[in-house]
Design a protein around this motif. Structure first.
Motif, short mmCIF file in Angstrom:
data_model
loop_
_atom_site.label_atom_id
_atom_site.label_comp_id
_atom_site.label_asym_id
_atom_site.label_seq_id
_atom_site.Cartn_x
_atom_site.Cartn_y
_atom_site.Cartn_z
N UNK A 16 0.84 -1.21 0.00
CA UNK A 16 0.00 0.00 0.00
C UNK A 16 0.87 1.25 0.00
N UNK A 17 2.02 1.21 0.67
CA UNK A 17 2.95 2.35 0.68
C UNK A 17 3.44 2.64 -0.72
N UNK A 18 3.58 1.60 -1.53
CA UNK A 18 4.03 1.77 -2.92
C UNK A 18 2.91 2.24 -3.85
N UNK A 19 1.68 2.26 -3.35
CA UNK A 19 0.53 2.70 -4.16
C UNK A 19 -0.27 3.76 -3.41
N UNK A 20 0.38 4.87 -3.06
CA UNK A 20 -0.31 5.89 -2.25
C UNK A 20 -1.38 6.63 -3.06
N UNK A 21 -2.26 7.30 -2.33
CA UNK A 21 -3.23 8.18 -2.98
C UNK A 21 -2.47 9.21 -3.81
N UNK A 22 -3.01 9.57 -4.94
CA UNK A 22 -2.39 10.57 -5.79
C UNK A 22 -1.33 10.01 -6.73
N UNK A 23 -1.15 8.68 -6.75
CA UNK A 23 -0.16 8.08 -7.63
C UNK A 23 -0.61 8.24 -9.08
N UNK A 24 0.24 8.89 -9.87
CA UNK A 24 -0.05 9.07 -11.30
C UNK A 24 0.43 7.88 -12.11
N UNK B 91 10.09 3.32 -8.86
CA UNK B 91 9.86 4.75 -8.68
C UNK B 91 8.38 5.04 -8.93
N UNK B 92 7.86 6.02 -8.21
CA UNK B 92 6.49 6.47 -8.41
C UNK B 92 6.46 7.95 -8.73
N UNK C 101 5.47 14.94 -7.90
CA UNK C 101 6.49 14.55 -6.95
C UNK C 101 6.98 13.13 -7.27
N UNK C 102 8.28 13.02 -7.43
CA UNK C 102 8.90 11.71 -7.62
C UNK C 102 9.18 11.13 -6.25
N UNK C 103 8.77 9.90 -6.04
CA UNK C 103 8.97 9.27 -4.74
C UNK C 103 9.03 7.76 -4.85
N UNK C 104 9.24 7.15 -3.70
CA UNK C 104 9.31 5.68 -3.63
C UNK C 104 10.38 5.14 -4.57
N UNK C 105 11.48 5.89 -4.69
CA UNK C 105 12.58 5.50 -5.57
C UNK C 105 13.59 4.68 -4.79
N UNK D 265 14.37 14.49 -0.36
CA UNK D 265 15.20 13.37 0.10
C UNK D 265 15.70 13.70 1.50
N UNK D 266 15.75 12.68 2.35
CA UNK D 266 16.28 12.88 3.69
C UNK D 266 17.71 13.42 3.62
N UNK D 267 18.01 14.36 4.47
CA UNK D 267 19.35 14.95 4.50
C UNK D 267 20.41 13.90 4.80
N UNK D 268 20.03 12.82 5.45
CA UNK D 268 20.98 11.76 5.80
C UNK D 268 21.20 10.76 4.68
#
Length: 189
Positions: free
Chosen positions: A58-66, A81-82, A109-113, A147-150
């Protein structure tokens, strides 16, 4: 819509150099179990995502996924990548808007990469990004990400690929944790 999908796949695929044997294609529902397996490998090695989700598929298919893509190496799913519609209050779209005077809703927004550890060094991450960027632009949207600063490896990738730093800020996650993120916009065409 098929033309958009084909264009993104063509931009992201290739067969020369370190990227030999890496293909990128649209994610299918049947890929989710393999995507979760690869994500587990990444989490064990790198700690990404920083908080393991209760429901990884479900985290890989969040609301708003294009749209979402997978990288395949030697016929196995090795990355993901999403591309997500930007939402109100998201830092990267807001910073892009301030810099360009464009409306935040004109971003995606590019995410889940992520790329599985065994597949790294073969340009899979760059190819996944290229597919997502091509699709965002075909939709008339500016690709942005945070992206996380770390996460120094991801930061190095975005900088090497010419992404523009937009700024940094804090994000408060649903868990109550506050993190510092760096935000970027895709390079100009």
């Amino acid at each position: 819509m098929a033309d958009l999908e084909e264009r993104a796949d063509v931009v992201a695929s290739g067969s020369r150099g370190t990227g030999a044997g890496v293909g990128v294609r649209r994610r299918r529902a049947a890929d989710l179990a393999d995507c979760v397996r690869a994500l587990g490998d990444v989490h064990s090695t790198d700690g990404y995502p920083a908080e393991w989700p209760d429901r990884p598929a479900a985290w890989l298919t969040p609301d708003g996924l294009l749209a979402a893509w997978v990288a395949e190496v030697d016929g196995r799913v090795a990355g993901h990548v999403g591309l997500l519609r930007s939402g109100p209050g998201e830092l990267a779209p807001e910073l892009w808007s301030r810099r360009t005077e464009g409306r935040p809703e004109l971003t995606a927004v590019i995410g889940r990469l992520y790329v599985a550890p065994a597949a790294r060094g073969r340009e899979a991450g760059a190819r996944l990004l290229a597919g997502a960027v091509a699709h965002a632009r075909a939709l008339g949207l500016q690709p942005v990400l945070d992206v996380l600063a770390t996460d120094t490896a991801a930061l190095a990738l975005y900088r090497r690929l010419g992404w523009t730093a937009l700024g940094s800020g804090e994000q408060r996650w649903a868990s109550g944790r506050t993190v510092v993120v760096h935000c970027f916009a895709a390079p100009r065409e």
